[in-house]
Design a protein around this motif. Structure first.
Motif, PDB file in Angstrom:
ATOM      1  N   HIS A 276       4.298  -6.340  -0.612  1.00 26.69           N
ATOM      2  CA  HIS A 276       4.587  -5.886   0.745  1.00 26.69           C
ATOM      3  C   HIS A 276       3.621  -4.827   1.269  1.00 26.69           C
ATOM      4  CE1 HIS A 276       8.155  -8.255   1.070  1.00 26.69           C
ATOM      5  NE2 HIS A 276       8.832  -7.611   0.138  1.00 26.69           N
ATOM      6  N   ASP A 277       2.643  -4.430   0.489  1.00 21.15           N
ATOM      7  CA  ASP A 277       1.737  -3.383   0.955  1.00 21.15           C
ATOM      8  C   ASP A 277       1.004  -3.850   2.213  1.00 21.15           C
ATOM      9  OD1 ASP A 277       0.420  -0.685  -0.220  1.00 21.15           O
ATOM     10  OD2 ASP A 277      -1.044  -1.849   0.916  1.00 21.15           O
ATOM     11  N   PRO A 278       1.034  -3.061   3.305  1.00 22.66           N
ATOM     12  CA  PRO A 278       0.413  -3.509   4.551  1.00 22.66           C
ATOM     13  C   PRO A 278      -1.105  -3.417   4.553  1.00 22.66           C
ATOM     14  CG  PRO A 278       1.329  -1.314   4.834  1.00 22.66           C
ATOM     15  CD  PRO A 278       1.737  -1.776   3.461  1.00 22.66           C
ATOM     16  N   GLY A 279      -1.678  -2.795   3.525  1.00 19.92           N
ATOM     17  CA  GLY A 279      -3.123  -2.733   3.402  1.00 19.92           C
ATOM     18  C   GLY A 279      -3.647  -3.819   2.487  1.00 19.92           C
ATOM     19  N   GLU A 280      -4.650  -3.472   1.685  1.00 14.68           N
ATOM     20  CA  GLU A 280      -5.224  -4.461   0.766  1.00 14.68           C
ATOM     21  C   GLU A 280      -4.229  -4.893  -0.296  1.00 14.68           C
ATOM     22  OE1 GLU A 280      -8.584  -4.181  -2.618  1.00 14.68           O
ATOM     23  OE2 GLU A 280      -9.313  -3.789  -0.598  1.00 14.68           O
ATOM     24  N   GLY A 281      -3.469  -3.934  -0.822  1.00 13.75           N
ATOM     25  CA  GLY A 281      -2.381  -4.259  -1.727  1.00 13.75           C
ATOM     26  C   GLY A 281      -2.776  -4.758  -3.095  1.00 13.75           C
ATOM     27  N   MET A 282      -4.011  -4.513  -3.523  1.00 16.72           N
ATOM     28  CA  MET A 282      -4.449  -4.980  -4.839  1.00 16.72           C
ATOM     29  C   MET A 282      -5.326  -3.915  -5.487  1.00 16.72           C
ATOM     30  SD  MET A 282      -5.346  -9.012  -4.350  1.00 16.72           S
ATOM     31  CE  MET A 282      -6.816  -8.708  -3.364  1.00 16.72           C
ATOM     32  N   GLY A 283      -5.252  -3.824  -6.809  1.00 17.13           N
ATOM     33  CA  GLY A 283      -6.110  -2.901  -7.522  1.00 17.13           C
ATOM     34  C   GLY A 283      -5.539  -2.562  -8.885  1.00 17.13           C
ATOM     35  N   ARG A 284      -6.219  -1.673  -9.585  1.00 13.11           N
ATOM     36  CA  ARG A 284      -5.746  -1.222 -10.893  1.00 13.11           C
ATOM     37  C   ARG A 284      -5.033   0.113 -10.723  1.00 13.11           C
ATOM     38  NH1 ARG A 284      -7.609  -4.903 -14.297  1.00 13.11           N
ATOM     39  NH2 ARG A 284      -9.734  -5.691 -14.088  1.00 13.11           N
ATOM     40  N   VAL A 285      -3.950   0.276 -11.450  1.00 13.65           N
ATOM     41  CA  VAL A 285      -3.198   1.511 -11.385  1.00 13.65           C
ATOM     42  C   VAL A 285      -3.740   2.474 -12.429  1.00 13.65           C
ATOM     43  CG1 VAL A 285      -1.383   0.715 -12.963  1.00 13.65           C
ATOM     44  CG2 VAL A 285      -0.879   2.482 -11.283  1.00 13.65           C
ATOM     45  N   LYS A 290       0.981  13.429 -13.442  1.00 14.89           N
ATOM     46  CA  LYS A 290       2.276  12.788 -13.618  1.00 14.89           C
ATOM     47  C   LYS A 290       2.486  11.649 -12.626  1.00 14.89           C
ATOM     48  CE  LYS A 290       4.628  16.892 -15.449  1.00 14.89           C
ATOM     49  NZ  LYS A 290       5.779  17.825 -15.269  1.00 14.89           N
ATOM     50  N   ARG A 291       1.511  11.418 -11.755  1.00 12.17           N
ATOM     51  CA  ARG A 291       1.648  10.382 -10.747  1.00 12.17           C
ATOM     52  C   ARG A 291       0.694   9.226 -11.052  1.00 12.17           C
ATOM     53  NH1 ARG A 291       4.067  12.415  -6.030  1.00 12.17           N
ATOM     54  NH2 ARG A 291       2.966  10.911  -4.713  1.00 12.17           N
ATOM     55  N   HIS A 292       0.858   8.152 -10.303  1.00 14.81           N
ATOM     56  CA  HIS A 292      -0.021   7.002 -10.444  1.00 14.81           C
ATOM     57  C   HIS A 292      -0.646   6.670  -9.092  1.00 14.81           C
ATOM     58  CE1 HIS A 292       2.485   6.550 -14.062  1.00 14.81           C
ATOM     59  NE2 HIS A 292       1.454   5.905 -14.574  1.00 14.81           N
ATOM     60  N   ARG A 293      -1.853   6.155  -9.144  1.00 20.47           N
ATOM     61  CA  ARG A 293      -2.561   5.737  -7.932  1.00 20.47           C
ATOM     62  C   ARG A 293      -3.095   4.335  -8.131  1.00 20.47           C
ATOM     63  NH1 ARG A 293      -7.205   7.982  -6.849  1.00 20.47           N
ATOM     64  NH2 ARG A 293      -7.523   8.965  -8.890  1.00 20.47           N
ATOM     65  N   LEU A 294      -3.214   3.607  -7.033  1.00 18.04           N
ATOM     66  CA  LEU A 294      -3.808   2.276  -7.061  1.00 18.04           C
ATOM     67  C   LEU A 294      -5.258   2.391  -6.633  1.00 18.04           C
ATOM     68  CD1 LEU A 294      -2.764  -0.682  -7.574  1.00 18.04           C
ATOM     69  CD2 LEU A 294      -2.826  -0.938  -5.085  1.00 18.04           C
ATOM     70  N   ILE A 295      -6.147   1.950  -7.496  1.00 17.36           N
ATOM     71  CA  ILE A 295      -7.571   2.005  -7.216  1.00 17.36           C
ATOM     72  C   ILE A 295      -8.039   0.615  -6.804  1.00 17.36           C
ATOM     73  CG2 ILE A 295      -9.854   2.566  -8.108  1.00 17.36           C
ATOM     74  CD1 ILE A 295      -7.921   4.941  -7.951  1.00 17.36           C
ATOM     75  N   PRO A 296      -8.360   0.406  -5.518  1.00 14.26           N
ATOM     76  CA  PRO A 296      -8.814  -0.921  -5.096  1.00 14.26           C
ATOM     77  C   PRO A 296     -10.110  -1.289  -5.797  1.00 14.26           C
ATOM     78  CG  PRO A 296      -8.220   0.450  -3.206  1.00 14.26           C
ATOM     79  CD  PRO A 296      -8.286   1.358  -4.411  1.00 14.26           C
ATOM     80  N   LEU A 297     -10.256  -2.563  -6.087  1.00 16.32           N
ATOM     81  CA  LEU A 297     -11.466  -3.058  -6.717  1.00 16.32           C
ATOM     82  C   LEU A 297     -12.239  -3.903  -5.719  1.00 16.32           C
ATOM     83  CD1 LEU A 297     -10.187  -4.204 -10.217  1.00 16.32           C
ATOM     84  CD2 LEU A 297     -11.161  -2.015  -9.582  1.00 16.32           C
ATOM     85  N   ASP A 298     -13.542  -3.952  -5.895  1.00 15.23           N
ATOM     86  CA  ASP A 298     -14.328  -4.865  -5.091  1.00 15.23           C
ATOM     87  C   ASP A 298     -13.910  -6.287  -5.421  1.00 15.23           C
ATOM     88  OD1 ASP A 298     -15.742  -2.810  -3.963  1.00 15.23           O
ATOM     89  OD2 ASP A 298     -17.344  -2.876  -5.456  1.00 15.23           O
ATOM     90  N   THR A 299     -13.643  -7.073  -4.403  1.00  9.89           N
ATOM     91  CA  THR A 299     -13.265  -8.473  -4.579  1.00  9.89           C
ATOM     92  C   THR A 299     -14.268  -9.336  -3.866  1.00  9.89           C
ATOM     93  OG1 THR A 299     -11.854  -8.413  -2.632  1.00  9.89           O
ATOM     94  CG2 THR A 299     -10.825  -7.948  -4.745  1.00  9.89           C
ATOM     95  N   PRO A 300     -14.401 -10.616  -4.233  1.00 10.29           N
ATOM     96  CA  PRO A 300     -15.304 -11.495  -3.517  1.00 10.29           C
ATOM     97  C   PRO A 300     -14.974 -11.534  -2.031  1.00 10.29           C
ATOM     98  CG  PRO A 300     -14.522 -12.544  -5.513  1.00 10.29           C
ATOM     99  CD  PRO A 300     -13.742 -11.280  -5.338  1.00 10.29           C
ATOM    100  N   THR A 301     -15.917 -11.914  -1.213  1.00  9.18           N
ATOM    101  CA  THR A 301     -15.735 -11.941   0.231  1.00  9.18           C
ATOM    102  C   THR A 301     -14.484 -12.720   0.573  1.00  9.18           C
ATOM    103  OG1 THR A 301     -18.112 -11.844   0.577  1.00  9.18           O
ATOM    104  CG2 THR A 301     -16.756 -12.589   2.418  1.00  9.18           C
ATOM    105  N   ALA A 302     -13.605 -12.122   1.362  1.00  9.17           N
ATOM    106  CA  ALA A 302     -12.347 -12.750   1.740  1.00  9.17           C
ATOM    107  C   ALA A 302     -12.576 -13.816   2.793  1.00  9.17           C
ATOM    108  CB  ALA A 302     -11.384 -11.699   2.282  1.00  9.17           C
TER     109      ALA A 302
END
Length: 304
Positions: A276-285, A290-302
């Protein structure tokens, strides 16, 4: 910002696609439970009706045994009143759904899908399991729903289907029988129990809390792992452990499920797809104190 219809990525040799099944808008307070509005609105701004924008993201796996679709969005059966209340925007070109258009960009049609996997059976995850035949570009015409993916075997947790059929007052608005009973009538359900291998490299991982028999879907190949998280962590804003939806039936269980899930996903460097993430919504956590972040990865051209 225009959302790509289909974003490809690799898990080992498995080609996968994050598919845009449209948008919905749900009440921000309900989406963040006990988190105060001054905090959550910094992450996702609400509209004049206090609703926040949410993706209806699905996952397509180009599996050697046939295309696998994980979750199916809202579908095309609902009334104008329903669409207004939940802020659904999922109409594609020519009266198709947006998910139909995304599948086409990935090179498949509904009849090509061999397997459908539902994380659970809420209307925004399994609504597209079934469809009505529409005319003149209309969506939601009165008709008898049928399985959308006529050649597919559908998978869900056995006890989730049992739970969906209880239809008590607390859950009836989310579990709509036209989304799952036509699949049963057609004999297309294959039910799983707990953690299971659905196909080689595609596993169900029970992640309860949102509903008792919720599952996330883990894809592995060549030493790489991706996970379609479902409603355990619907958006990146829900990564903090206590940021839990008011929709969750057992929020304390969600808390503990998130704890072990994020520890494992961080340790094993999983690639996450957030439904449901309204942005890219993909990446490695990654762990950040004590917190977690999602780090977006470069993906092939959408595409799209």
């Amino acid at each position: 910002m225009t959302t790509p219809l289909a974003v490809p990525f690799q898990v080992g040799q498995l080609r996968c696609w994050a598919l845009d099944g449209g948008r919905q808008r749900l009440d921000g307070g309900a989406m963040f439970g006990v988190v105060p509005r001054p905090l959550w609105e910094r992450q996702i701004a609400p509209d004049e009706r206090n609703r926040i924008p949410l993706a209806l993201r699905c996952l397509l796996i180009d599996h050697p045994e046939g295309p696998v679709l994980v979750d199916t969005g809202v579908g095309n059966k609902e009334s104008e009143k329903f669409i207004d209340i939940y802020g659904v925007d999922n109409v594609g070109d020519g009266g198709h759904t947006r998910l139909d258009d995304a599948l086409a960009i990935a090179g498949v049609t509904a009849s090509d899908i061999k397997y459908v996997v539902n994380t659970h059976l809420h209307f925004d995850h399994g609504g597209g399991n079934t469809c009505v035949d529409v005319g003149n570009g209309a969506v939601g015409d009165a008709a008898s729903p049928r399985p959308t993916f006529e050649n597919a075997t559908y998978f869900v947790q056995a006890r989730e289907l049992e739970f969906a059929r209880r239809l008590n007052e607390r859950i009836a608005a989310s579990y709509l029988p036209p989304n799952f009973e036509p699949v049963a009538a057609a004999g297309q359900w294959q039910l799983v129990d707990g953690e299971a291998e659905i196909l080689t490299g595609v596993h169900s991982l029970p992640t309860p809390g949102h509903v008792p028999f919720h599952q996330s879907i883990v894809v592995t190949d060549g030493g790489e792992t991706a996970c379609f998280v479902g409603d355990l962590i619907p958006t990146a804003a829900h990564l903090p452990l206590p940021w839990i939806m008011g929709y969750d039936l057992d929020p304390l269980l969600t808390l503990e499920t998130k704890r072990w899930f994020l520890e494992r996903a961080t340790r094993e460097q999983w690639f996450l797809v957030l439904e449901h993430d309204p942005g890219e919504g993909m990446g490695r956590v990654v762990a950040d104190g004590k917190r977690h972040r999602l780090i977006p990865l470069d993906t092939p051209t959408a595409a799209g």
